[in-house]
Design a protein around this motif. Structure first.
Motif, mmCIF file in Angstrom:
data_model
loop_
_atom_site.group_PDB
_atom_site.id
_atom_site.type_symbol
_atom_site.label_atom_id
_atom_site.label_comp_id
_atom_site.label_asym_id
_atom_site.label_seq_id
_atom_site.Cartn_x
_atom_site.Cartn_y
_atom_site.Cartn_z
ATOM 1 N N HIS A 96 0.854 -1.187 0.000
ATOM 2 C CA HIS A 96 0.000 0.000 0.000
ATOM 3 C C HIS A 96 0.887 1.233 0.000
ATOM 4 N N SER A 97 0.423 2.269 -0.676
ATOM 5 C CA SER A 97 1.272 3.434 -0.915
ATOM 6 C C SER A 97 1.780 4.073 0.371
ATOM 7 N N ALA A 98 0.908 4.238 1.378
ATOM 8 C CA ALA A 98 1.346 4.900 2.621
ATOM 9 C C ALA A 98 2.438 4.095 3.304
ATOM 10 N N ARG A 99 2.319 2.757 3.273
ATOM 11 C CA ARG A 99 3.305 1.918 3.952
ATOM 12 C C ARG A 99 4.599 1.846 3.151
ATOM 13 N N VAL A 100 4.505 1.833 1.827
ATOM 14 C CA VAL A 100 5.714 1.848 0.995
ATOM 15 C C VAL A 100 6.458 3.162 1.211
ATOM 16 N N TRP A 101 5.717 4.268 1.263
ATOM 17 C CA TRP A 101 6.330 5.581 1.489
ATOM 18 C C TRP A 101 6.995 5.617 2.857
ATOM 19 N N ASN A 102 6.355 4.998 3.843
ATOM 20 C CA ASN A 102 6.939 4.913 5.178
ATOM 21 C C ASN A 102 8.262 4.165 5.136
ATOM 22 N N PHE A 103 8.308 3.075 4.374
ATOM 23 C CA PHE A 103 9.563 2.319 4.215
ATOM 24 C C PHE A 103 10.631 3.183 3.564
ATOM 25 N N LEU A 104 10.266 3.931 2.527
ATOM 26 C CA LEU A 104 11.238 4.758 1.822
ATOM 27 C C LEU A 104 11.781 5.876 2.714
ATOM 28 N N LEU A 105 10.987 6.285 3.705
ATOM 29 C CA LEU A 105 11.423 7.313 4.639
ATOM 30 C C LEU A 105 12.199 6.735 5.808
ATOM 31 N N GLY A 106 12.391 5.402 5.804
ATOM 32 C CA GLY A 106 13.135 4.766 6.884
ATOM 33 C C GLY A 106 12.289 4.397 8.081
ATOM 34 N N GLY A 107 10.947 4.417 7.906
ATOM 35 C CA GLY A 107 10.056 4.070 9.006
ATOM 36 C C GLY A 107 9.926 2.566 9.198
ATOM 37 N N LYS A 108 9.210 2.193 10.244
ATOM 38 C CA LYS A 108 9.038 0.780 10.588
ATOM 39 C C LYS A 108 7.582 0.329 10.515
ATOM 40 N N ASP A 109 6.681 1.221 10.105
ATOM 41 C CA ASP A 109 5.260 0.878 10.027
ATOM 42 C C ASP A 109 4.928 0.350 8.636
ATOM 43 N N ASN A 110 5.490 -0.805 8.320
ATOM 44 C CA ASN A 110 5.275 -1.410 7.011
ATOM 45 C C ASN A 110 5.437 -2.921 7.145
ATOM 46 N N TYR A 111 5.065 -3.625 6.101
ATOM 47 C CA TYR A 111 5.076 -5.082 6.120
ATOM 48 C C TYR A 111 5.948 -5.607 4.984
ATOM 49 N N ALA A 112 6.124 -6.916 4.950
ATOM 50 C CA ALA A 112 7.044 -7.512 3.980
ATOM 51 C C ALA A 112 6.694 -7.109 2.552
ATOM 52 N N ALA A 113 5.408 -7.133 2.219
ATOM 53 C CA ALA A 113 5.005 -6.777 0.857
ATOM 54 C C ALA A 113 5.368 -5.334 0.531
ATOM 55 N N ASP A 114 5.244 -4.457 1.516
ATOM 56 C CA ASP A 114 5.589 -3.050 1.306
ATOM 57 C C ASP A 114 7.094 -2.880 1.112
ATOM 58 N N ARG A 115 7.871 -3.598 1.927
ATOM 59 C CA ARG A 115 9.328 -3.501 1.808
ATOM 60 C C ARG A 115 9.809 -4.066 0.478
ATOM 61 N N GLU A 116 9.209 -5.166 0.038
ATOM 62 C CA GLU A 116 9.590 -5.748 -1.251
ATOM 63 C C GLU A 116 9.304 -4.771 -2.389
ATOM 64 N N ASP A 171 16.615 7.119 -6.966
ATOM 65 C CA ASP A 171 16.298 8.432 -6.402
ATOM 66 C C ASP A 171 14.937 8.476 -5.705
ATOM 67 N N ILE A 172 14.179 7.375 -5.717
ATOM 68 C CA ILE A 172 12.833 7.426 -5.145
ATOM 69 C C ILE A 172 12.883 7.722 -3.643
ATOM 70 N N ALA A 173 13.858 7.166 -2.934
ATOM 71 C CA ALA A 173 13.969 7.450 -1.496
ATOM 72 C C ALA A 173 14.307 8.917 -1.267
ATOM 73 N N LEU A 174 15.135 9.478 -2.139
ATOM 74 C CA LEU A 174 15.455 10.897 -2.045
ATOM 75 C C LEU A 174 14.209 11.734 -2.290
ATOM 76 N N LEU A 175 13.391 11.346 -3.262
ATOM 77 C CA LEU A 175 12.144 12.067 -3.518
ATOM 78 C C LEU A 175 11.236 12.040 -2.295
ATOM 79 N N ALA A 176 11.186 10.897 -1.624
ATOM 80 C CA ALA A 176 10.360 10.785 -0.424
ATOM 81 C C ALA A 176 10.833 11.772 0.640
ATOM 82 N N ARG A 177 12.140 11.861 0.817
ATOM 83 C CA ARG A 177 12.674 12.782 1.824
ATOM 84 C C ARG A 177 12.454 14.241 1.408
#
Length: 268
Positions: free
Chosen positions: A17-37, A48-54
């Motif tokens: 899910h987009s919110a959880r994937v974005w959380n992963f890209l920001l270095g958060g922990k509120d995400n699940y395996a599917a989001d991290r993958e 650069d996607i992680a940079l865009l998130a920041r």
């Protein structure tokens, strides 16, 4: 959570899910395996996607600071809240003006759970949360009116949310409906991804094929058109790394990032 738990069913833990994937890209922990993958796949295809998130998070902080400190706004309608991290809208606004009132809106049930626990207001101000889809302005506006005074200026923030609306649902009309409900002196702060980078286009295409939701990149001209009829705040509608960067950012390796554009517009 059990399979009989309606919240568990709505969370769809087996799909990103987009919110959880974005959380992963920001270095958060509120995400699940599917989001991290999904996040790791996007990073591999478009580093650069992680940079865009920041950068988007940085724009949120600078935009809210401008709106509260310079524009004197004391009411915020934050649509597409995402999972709470640090320097959320109410934290930035209430540091400047403790009486600020904020309504958060999202349709991800995990965001609702965290928002209820973490998005707490100062005693002088107010924080409320609305679980609703951005494509349902009437529900959002009716609920927001319980916390916000629509006779006074309101800042509408829509960071990355319009990319989740397909063209068939007329995102321009959605923005227009919200702006119509706001009085003169209100503001729109907006960011969205653009379709000018082939690598990003390909990464988002793969993400869409594997996610519970889709993201729709648009041309810079179409994103800029969301501000039609508004008075743009300097420096205008620009790449996200170029909107009032902090002195430490000037000349950094973020200064040429152009895959997301942003801006703030004032309703006359």
């Amino acid at each position: 959570m059990t399979s009989e738990d309606p919240l568990a069913d709505r969370l769809q833990l087996d799909r990103p899910h987009s919110a959880r994937v974005w959380n992963f890209l920001l270095g958060g922990k509120d995400n699940y395996a599917a989001d991290r993958e999904a996040g790791e796949m996007i990073v591999k295809m478009f580093p650069d996607i992680a940079l865009l998130a920041r950068l988007q998070r940085g724009f949120l902080v600078r935009a809210v600071h401008y709106l509260a400190a310079e524009a004197g706004i004391r009411q915020f309608l934050d649509i597409g809240t995402g999972l709470p991290t640090v320097d959320n809208t109410h934290e930035v606004a209430q540091r400047i003006a403790p009486e600020s009132r904020i309504v958060y809106v999202d349709n991800d049930p995990l965001v609702l759970v965290h928002a209820q626990a973490l998005l707490t207001s100062t005693p002088e101000g107010a924080c409320a949360y609305v679980e609703a889809d951005v494509r349902d302005p009437e529900t959002i506006l009716e609920a927001a009116a319980r916390t916000l005074d629509f006779s006074k200026p309101i800042a509408l923030t829509m960071l990355g949310i319009l990319g989740q609306i397909p063209d068939s649902d007329e995102p321009e009309a959605v923005v227009a409906r919200f702006l119509d409900a706001l009085p003169p002196g209100s503001y729109l702060a907006l960011t969205d991804g653009t379709d000018t980078n082939p690598a990003l286009n390909q990464a988002i295409s793969v993400y869409n094929a594997n996610s519970a939701s889709s993201y729709y990149l648009r041309s810079p001209a179409r994103v800029t058109a969301f501000f039609d009829g508004l008075e743009a705040v300097e420096p205008g509608i620009v790449p996200i790394s170029q909107w009032r960067p902090e002195p430490v950012d000037v000349g950094s390796d973020t200064s040429d990032v152009v895959d997301t554009i942003c801006g703030i517009g004032r309703k006359i």
